[in-house]
Design a protein around this motif. Sequence first.
Motif, short mmCIF file in Angstrom:
data_model
loop_
_atom_site.label_atom_id
_atom_site.label_comp_id
_atom_site.label_asym_id
_atom_site.label_seq_id
_atom_site.Cartn_x
_atom_site.Cartn_y
_atom_site.Cartn_z
N LEU A 97 0.67 -1.40 -0.16
CA LEU A 97 0.40 0.30 -0.07
C LEU A 97 1.16 1.40 -0.26
CD1 LEU A 97 -2.90 -0.47 2.64
CD2 LEU A 97 -2.69 -1.32 0.07
N VAL A 98 2.24 1.28 0.68
CA VAL A 98 2.70 2.34 0.29
C VAL A 98 3.62 2.81 -0.93
CG1 VAL A 98 4.67 3.71 1.99
CG2 VAL A 98 3.28 2.40 3.33
N ARG A 99 3.35 3.31 -1.62
CA ARG A 99 3.93 3.55 -2.71
C ARG A 99 3.53 4.71 -3.89
NH1 ARG A 99 0.33 1.54 -6.42
NH2 ARG A 99 -1.53 0.34 -5.56
N ARG A 100 4.37 4.72 -4.72
CA ARG A 100 4.18 5.86 -5.52
C ARG A 100 3.09 5.78 -6.09
NH1 ARG A 100 4.36 10.98 -5.10
NH2 ARG A 100 4.47 11.55 -7.94
N TYR A 101 2.13 6.11 -5.92
CA TYR A 101 0.87 5.73 -7.29
C TYR A 101 0.32 6.54 -8.71
CZ TYR A 101 -1.28 3.28 -3.46
OH TYR A 101 -2.07 2.33 -2.43
N ALA A 140 -3.34 7.23 -12.87
CA ALA A 140 -4.22 6.95 -12.80
C ALA A 140 -5.43 6.77 -11.65
CB ALA A 140 -4.30 5.32 -14.31
N GLU A 141 -4.26 5.76 -10.97
CA GLU A 141 -4.99 5.59 -9.73
C GLU A 141 -4.97 6.51 -8.84
OE1 GLU A 141 -2.35 1.22 -8.51
OE2 GLU A 141 -1.55 3.76 -8.73
N LYS A 142 -4.46 7.62 -8.80
CA LYS A 142 -4.89 9.05 -7.89
C LYS A 142 -6.89 9.12 -8.27
CE LYS A 142 -0.36 10.37 -6.90
NZ LYS A 142 0.86 11.31 -6.90
N ALA A 143 -6.65 9.46 -10.04
CA ALA A 143 -8.17 9.53 -10.27
C ALA A 143 -9.43 8.73 -9.68
CB ALA A 143 -7.42 9.75 -11.76
N ARG A 144 -8.99 7.54 -9.34
CA ARG A 144 -9.75 6.73 -9.03
C ARG A 144 -10.01 6.46 -7.44
NH1 ARG A 144 -9.05 0.06 -8.16
NH2 ARG A 144 -10.57 -0.56 -7.09
N PHE A 145 -8.92 7.08 -7.03
CA PHE A 145 -8.76 6.99 -5.62
C PHE A 145 -8.51 8.66 -4.75
CE2 PHE A 145 -7.21 3.18 -5.42
CZ PHE A 145 -7.94 1.59 -5.61
N ALA A 146 -8.58 9.44 -5.09
CA ALA A 146 -8.82 11.22 -4.67
C ALA A 146 -9.83 11.54 -5.31
CB ALA A 146 -7.30 11.29 -4.99
N THR A 147 -10.94 11.26 -4.74
CA THR A 147 -11.96 11.87 -5.15
C THR A 147 -12.79 12.04 -4.04
OG1 THR A 147 -13.30 10.04 -6.42
CG2 THR A 147 -11.81 10.03 -7.56
N ARG A 193 -10.32 1.05 1.38
CA ARG A 193 -10.58 2.40 2.68
C ARG A 193 -8.90 3.14 3.19
NH1 ARG A 193 -13.79 4.52 1.58
NH2 ARG A 193 -14.44 5.48 3.90
N ILE A 194 -7.97 2.23 2.94
CA ILE A 194 -6.18 3.17 3.48
C ILE A 194 -6.19 3.38 2.51
CG2 ILE A 194 -3.93 2.27 4.39
CD1 ILE A 194 -6.27 1.57 6.40
N GLU A 195 -6.08 2.91 0.78
CA GLU A 195 -5.57 3.73 0.04
C GLU A 195 -6.56 4.85 -0.07
OE1 GLU A 195 -3.79 0.05 -2.94
OE2 GLU A 195 -6.17 0.42 -2.89
N ARG A 196 -7.91 4.65 -0.40
CA ARG A 196 -8.34 6.10 -0.46
C ARG A 196 -8.22 7.00 0.63
NH1 ARG A 196 -12.40 5.69 -4.21
NH2 ARG A 196 -13.36 3.36 -4.63
N ALA A 197 -7.91 6.77 1.89
CA ALA A 197 -7.17 7.50 3.00
C ALA A 197 -5.91 7.99 2.37
CB ALA A 197 -7.74 6.91 4.36
N GLY A 198 -4.77 7.51 2.61
CA GLY A 198 -4.33 8.34 1.78
C GLY A 198 -3.65 9.07 0.59
N LEU A 199 -4.06 8.26 -0.29
CA LEU A 199 -4.01 9.75 -1.39
C LEU A 199 -5.02 10.55 -1.12
CD1 LEU A 199 -4.44 6.83 -3.81
CD2 LEU A 199 -2.23 8.27 -3.27
N ARG A 200 -6.69 10.75 -0.21
CA ARG A 200 -6.90 12.19 -0.59
C ARG A 200 -6.35 12.90 0.81
NH1 ARG A 200 -12.67 8.24 0.01
NH2 ARG A 200 -13.40 8.52 -2.00
N LEU A 201 -6.09 12.04 1.74
CA LEU A 201 -4.85 12.87 2.55
C LEU A 201 -4.10 13.50 2.00
CD1 LEU A 201 -4.45 13.98 5.43
CD2 LEU A 201 -2.86 12.12 5.17
#
Length: 280
Positions: A196-200, A203-210, A263-271
Amino acid sequence: MRAVWLLVAALVSFVASPALAWGAYGHRTVAAIAMKNVTPHTRAEIRRILHAEPQLVTPDCPVKTLEDASVWPDCVRQDGARWAYTFPWHYQNISVCRPFDIKAKCAYGNCVSAQVERNARLLADRRLPAEQRLEALMFLTHFVGDLHQPLHVGENDDLGGNRIKADYGIAPGLNLHWIWDGPEAERAISSANPPLVRRYSAAEKARFATGSVEDWARESWQVSRDFLYPAAFGTLPCAGDEADHVVWSNEAIEQAIPVVDERIERAGLRLAKMLDEALG
């Protein structure tokens, strides 16, 4: 058999520790994802703001990194005389048996969704003293994590599962909230592939950080309503039939892993996105 029970006892002792109250592992993972995915400018600003740590005068809760910052709001709760007013900020407890209402259980802004928005504004305000912006950074980092833990939002008059005694597989003596804060989160994060801890990617950011803070709260509430409570009780217990003890089965443990990871991925990228907006 004796070895098995020794292992179970060790597991129960470990996951029941208040230090794991998302436990520390979950919060630190959210912060680490964010730090990997903010801009270089934001990363430098975070490190600059962290230099105000001595002005907090919380020597029992040192903060040197954003990962430390993510658990600081839980750490300072041991000093109730000074920090008790922050206790209601960690959750919201919106009933899964009634329609979703972001304003529920949030009198005078004393709930996690309101505090995410408040601390984002404070962090962005460059007129404030450094130590106040550092407090805002720590609360924001922690509360974005809390907001994505389903039982910090959705509940059924059971304090987000804290009143529900629960076994984690064959390990007894926990409650439903602790299971999701501790061993379930640890199992999901540790087994994630890729990590989970990596550079996304973009496309992944567009999917999760919304989405908005309200959208994030609704997602957690929906996970509680549509997955977590039915998995624990066999149904959504809205007819006054909620048992006071459940078994979080091995099947539920496995089914929850991708849910927790997302949930963790979304939280990290949204943060990360919030930090870039506040500090960019």
